[in-house]
Motif scaffolding. Structure first.
Motif, PDB file in Angstrom:
ATOM      1  N   UNK A 169       0.832  -1.212   0.000  1.00 24.97           N
ATOM      2  CA  UNK A 169       0.000   0.000   0.000  1.00 24.97           C
ATOM      3  C   UNK A 169       0.861   1.254   0.000  1.00 24.97           C
ATOM      4  N   UNK A 170       2.147   1.079  -0.342  1.00 30.60           N
ATOM      5  CA  UNK A 170       3.111   2.184  -0.282  1.00 30.60           C
ATOM      6  C   UNK A 170       3.185   2.758   1.126  1.00 30.60           C
ATOM      7  N   UNK A 171       2.986   1.896   2.124  1.00 28.09           N
ATOM      8  CA  UNK A 171       3.018   2.227   3.543  1.00 28.09           C
ATOM      9  C   UNK A 171       1.945   3.246   3.916  1.00 28.09           C
ATOM     10  N   UNK A 172       0.905   3.348   3.094  1.00 24.92           N
ATOM     11  CA  UNK A 172      -0.253   4.162   3.456  1.00 24.92           C
ATOM     12  C   UNK A 172      -1.262   3.261   4.166  1.00 24.92           C
ATOM     13  N   UNK A 352      -1.640  -2.192   5.536  1.00 24.39           N
ATOM     14  CA  UNK A 352      -0.510  -1.266   5.468  1.00 24.39           C
ATOM     15  C   UNK A 352       0.751  -2.073   5.222  1.00 24.39           C
ATOM     16  N   UNK A 353       1.398  -1.833   4.093  1.00 27.02           N
ATOM     17  CA  UNK A 353       2.606  -2.584   3.792  1.00 27.02           C
ATOM     18  C   UNK A 353       3.449  -1.888   2.744  1.00 27.02           C
ATOM     19  N   UNK A 354       4.699  -2.300   2.608  1.00 28.43           N
ATOM     20  CA  UNK A 354       5.613  -1.653   1.662  1.00 28.43           C
ATOM     21  C   UNK A 354       5.396  -2.121   0.232  1.00 28.43           C
ATOM     22  N   UNK A 355       5.768  -1.272  -0.711  1.00 30.02           N
ATOM     23  CA  UNK A 355       5.649  -1.618  -2.123  1.00 30.02           C
ATOM     24  C   UNK A 355       4.354  -1.115  -2.714  1.00 30.02           C
ATOM     25  N   UNK A 356       4.276  -1.204  -4.026  1.00 26.67           N
ATOM     26  CA  UNK A 356       3.111  -0.716  -4.754  1.00 26.67           C
ATOM     27  C   UNK A 356       2.374  -1.863  -5.417  1.00 26.67           C
ATOM     28  N   UNK A 357       1.052  -1.817  -5.354  1.00 29.52           N
ATOM     29  CA  UNK A 357       0.242  -2.826  -6.032  1.00 29.52           C
ATOM     30  C   UNK A 357       0.439  -2.741  -7.542  1.00 29.52           C
ATOM     31  N   UNK A 374      11.193   2.349   4.970  1.00 30.70           N
ATOM     32  CA  UNK A 374      10.041   2.936   5.650  1.00 30.70           C
ATOM     33  C   UNK A 374       9.311   1.887   6.481  1.00 30.70           C
ATOM     34  N   UNK A 375       9.211   0.678   5.951  1.00 29.01           N
ATOM     35  CA  UNK A 375       8.576  -0.405   6.697  1.00 29.01           C
ATOM     36  C   UNK A 375       9.413  -0.767   7.924  1.00 29.01           C
ATOM     37  N   UNK A 376      10.721  -0.742   7.788  1.00 29.47           N
ATOM     38  CA  UNK A 376      11.592  -1.021   8.930  1.00 29.47           C
ATOM     39  C   UNK A 376      11.370   0.003  10.050  1.00 29.47           C
ATOM     40  N   UNK A 377      11.208   1.252   9.691  1.00 26.92           N
ATOM     41  CA  UNK A 377      10.941   2.274  10.701  1.00 26.92           C
ATOM     42  C   UNK A 377       9.593   2.028  11.370  1.00 26.92           C
ATOM     43  N   UNK A 378       8.625   1.591  10.579  1.00 27.78           N
ATOM     44  CA  UNK A 378       7.308   1.226  11.108  1.00 27.78           C
ATOM     45  C   UNK A 378       7.457   0.117  12.146  1.00 27.78           C
ATOM     46  N   UNK A 379       8.240  -0.916  11.825  1.00 27.09           N
ATOM     47  CA  UNK A 379       8.419  -2.036  12.738  1.00 27.09           C
ATOM     48  C   UNK A 379       9.129  -1.604  14.017  1.00 27.09           C
ATOM     49  N   UNK A 380      10.079  -0.698  13.917  1.00 27.09           N
ATOM     50  CA  UNK A 380      10.752  -0.206  15.110  1.00 27.09           C
ATOM     51  C   UNK A 380       9.782   0.550  16.017  1.00 27.09           C
ATOM     52  N   UNK A 381       8.915   1.340  15.428  1.00 27.32           N
ATOM     53  CA  UNK A 381       7.913   2.037  16.238  1.00 27.32           C
ATOM     54  C   UNK A 381       6.960   1.035  16.902  1.00 27.32           C
ATOM     55  N   UNK A 382       6.621  -0.014  16.151  1.00 29.77           N
ATOM     56  CA  UNK A 382       5.756  -1.051  16.713  1.00 29.77           C
ATOM     57  C   UNK A 382       6.455  -1.756  17.869  1.00 29.77           C
TER      58      UNK A 382
END
Length: 389
Positions: A169-172, A352-357, A374-382
Motif C-alpha cells: 500500500x506504499x506504507x499508506x 498497510x505494507x511496503x511496495x506498490x500494487x 520505511x517499513x523497517x521504521x514502522x516495525x521499530x515504532x511497533x
C-alpha cells in the motif's frame, strides 16, 4: 551461541528464493521461518491443509495469554511467472537502481521480511503487548489458507486489538477495499451439423447471452457508482476473463465455459450479482435451450469468494497504524486482501505494507529500497509501542 540476525534485505532474499507459487507447496519456506523463530526462542504453531502439502504459521512474541495483541498478517504464496518476460531469475533478488527485483518482493514478502527481521527488536524491548505473526498459504487463489488459521487460532486467542495486513500500500493506511467473487459457468447444449441450427443448441450462442447480461449488469453498477467517492474505479466491477468452447466452425458447439468475476464495493449485497445472474440463466435462457434439448444445462460454480473491507473510522486499528505509519488519513483500494476475513472475526483490521500494487503480478516485480526502509521504521515504532514505550 546467539541466534543469527538477518537484515530485512537478507531475509527478503531468503524468502524470495522459495518458489511458493500457489500451485506449489510452501512448506520449505515455512520450515525456514519456523527454524529462524525457534532460534530466537519463539515457538510456532502450524495449521496444515487437508493433504499436508501447505501450512499456515502462527507465532506469538510476548505474553500469549494477554488480550490486545497486534497481528502482523501476510501470505506466503505468489502468482506464477509462466509466460512473463523476466530479465532475471524471478526467484533470486537482484538490485537495480534502488529497487529489489524478484517475484513476491512487493506482493508481499517485503512486509514479511521486515516483520521477521525485527523479531530480535521486538524481543529486546520485552513486549508487554503480544505481537502475533500470521503467515498464510493460498491467498492468491481465494484467501483459502487464512480461513482455517482464523478458525483454529485467531478466534481462540485473547482478542487481539489490531490486525495489520501487510499488502503493498506504499506504507499508506488502507481502511476499505472491494471484495472479490469469481465463478466458472459451463453451458451444455447439443451438437449438430451447422446447417441444422433449428435442431442443435449452440452452447456458445447461449453463453454469449449470459455474458451480455453480465455486461449489462456491469453498466448498471457503473451507473450506481460509489457514494463515498473513494474507490478507483468508483463502482462495482464485473469482467469476463476466459472463454472456451466449440470444436469446428461447421459444428454447432455442445459446450462453452467462461470464467468471470465481480469486485463489489463493501456496501453492496454480496449475493446480488450472482443471484440476478442465476435467475436470468434459469428463467430466460435455460427454458429456450431445453425446449429443443431437455438435457441442456447451465452450471455456475464458485472459484473464489473473499469479502471486502468496510471502513471503521476511528477504530483501534486505524488509530494505531496511522500513528505507526505517521499518516494523517486512511485510503481505499480496489484490490482484495485477507483483511475482510479478519474483520468478519470481529477484529479491527487495516492494510498497510511496503511496495506498490502497481508492481504486483508483473514481470520484473520490484520493491523500492526506500519502501523497505520505511517499513523497517514502522516495525521499530511497533516494537517500542509493544514494549510499553
Amino acid at each position: 551461541m546467539p541466534a543469527k540476525r538477518l537484515s530485512t534485505r537478507e531475509m527478503l532474499e531468503r524468502l524470495v528464493s522459495f518458489d511458493t507459487t500457489s500451485r506449489n507447496s510452501n512448506l520449505e519456506l515455512i520450515a525456514f521461518v519456523e527454524t529462524y523463530l525457534s532460534a530466537h526462542g519463539v515457538s510456532c504453531r502450524l495449521i496444515a491443509n487437508e493433504d499436508d502439502t501447505k501450512a499456515n504459521l502462527f507465532a506469538t512474541i510476548g505474553p500469549a495469554d494477554r488480550a490486545g495483541g497486534i497481528v502482523l498478517s501476510g501470505h506466503t504464496d505468489v502468482v506464477p511467472v509462466d509466460g512473463q518476460d523476466w530479465t532475471s531469475d524471478p526467484f533470486a533478488v537482484v538490485e537495480r537502481e534502488g529497487r529489489l527485483v524478484g517475484r513476491g518482493t512487493s506482493d508481499m514478502k517485503g512486509f514479511i521480511a521486515s516483520a521477521l527481521a525485527h523479531v530480535p527488536e521486538f524481543l529486546a524491548r520485552g513486549p508487554q503487548i503480544p505481537v502475533h505473526l500470521a503467515l498464510s498459504y493460498d491467498e492468491e487463489v481465494g484467501c483459502l489458507g487464512v480461513r482455517p488459521m482464523i478458525d483454529a487460532v485467531i478466534r481462540t486467542l485473547p482478542k487481539p486489538q489490531v490486525v495489520i495486513v501487510g499488502e503493498p500500500s506504499s506504507m499508506k493506511v488502507v481502511n476499505a477495499h472491494k471484495g472479490i467473487q469469481s465463478y466458472v459457468t459451463k453451458v451444455t447444449g447439443l451438437e449438430f451439423h451447422s446447417s441444422q441450427t433449428h435442431q442443435g443448441v449452440s452452447a456458445i450462442q447461449y453463453a454469449a447471452e449470459l455474458i451480455t447480461f453480465l455486461m449489462k449488469l456491469a453498466d448498471e453498477m457503473r451507473e450506481r457508482g460509489d457514494a463515498t467517492g473513494r474507490f478507483r474505479p468508483p463502482y462495482t466491477t464485473i469482467s469476463v476473463g476466459t472463454i472456451k468452447g466449440g470444436s469446428a466452425v461447421n459444428i454447432i458447439p455442445r459446450s462453452c465455459t467462461f470464467g468471470w468475476e465481480c469486485r463489489p464495493l463493501p456496501d453492496l449485497d454480496p449475493e446480488e450479482i450472482i443471484t440476478r445472474f442465476t435467475a436470468f440463466a434459469e428463467r430466460e435462457v435455460l427454458p429456450r435451450m431445453r425446449a429443443i434439448y431437455p438435457q441442456a444445462g447451465i452450471e455456475t460454480s464458485v472459484r473464489a469468494r473473499s469479502p471486502g473491507l468496510a471502513p471503521e473510522e476511528g477504530s483501534p486499528a486505524e488509530t494505531l497504524v496511522m500513528k505507526l505509519a505517521q499518516c494523517n488519513s486512511a485510503e481505499a483500494v480496489s484490490y482484495n486482501t485477507e483483511a475482510g476475513l479478519f474483520q468478519l472475526a470481529d477484529i479491527p483490521t487495516v492494510v498497510c505494507g511496503p511496495g506498490s500494487i502497481d508492481q504486483a503480478h508483473k514481470p520484473d516485480e520490484f520493491i523500492e529500497l526506500s519502501q523497505l526502509a520505511e517499513c523497517d521504521r514502522f516495525m521499530m515504532r511497533l516494537a517500542e509501542f509493544a514494549g510499553g514505550a
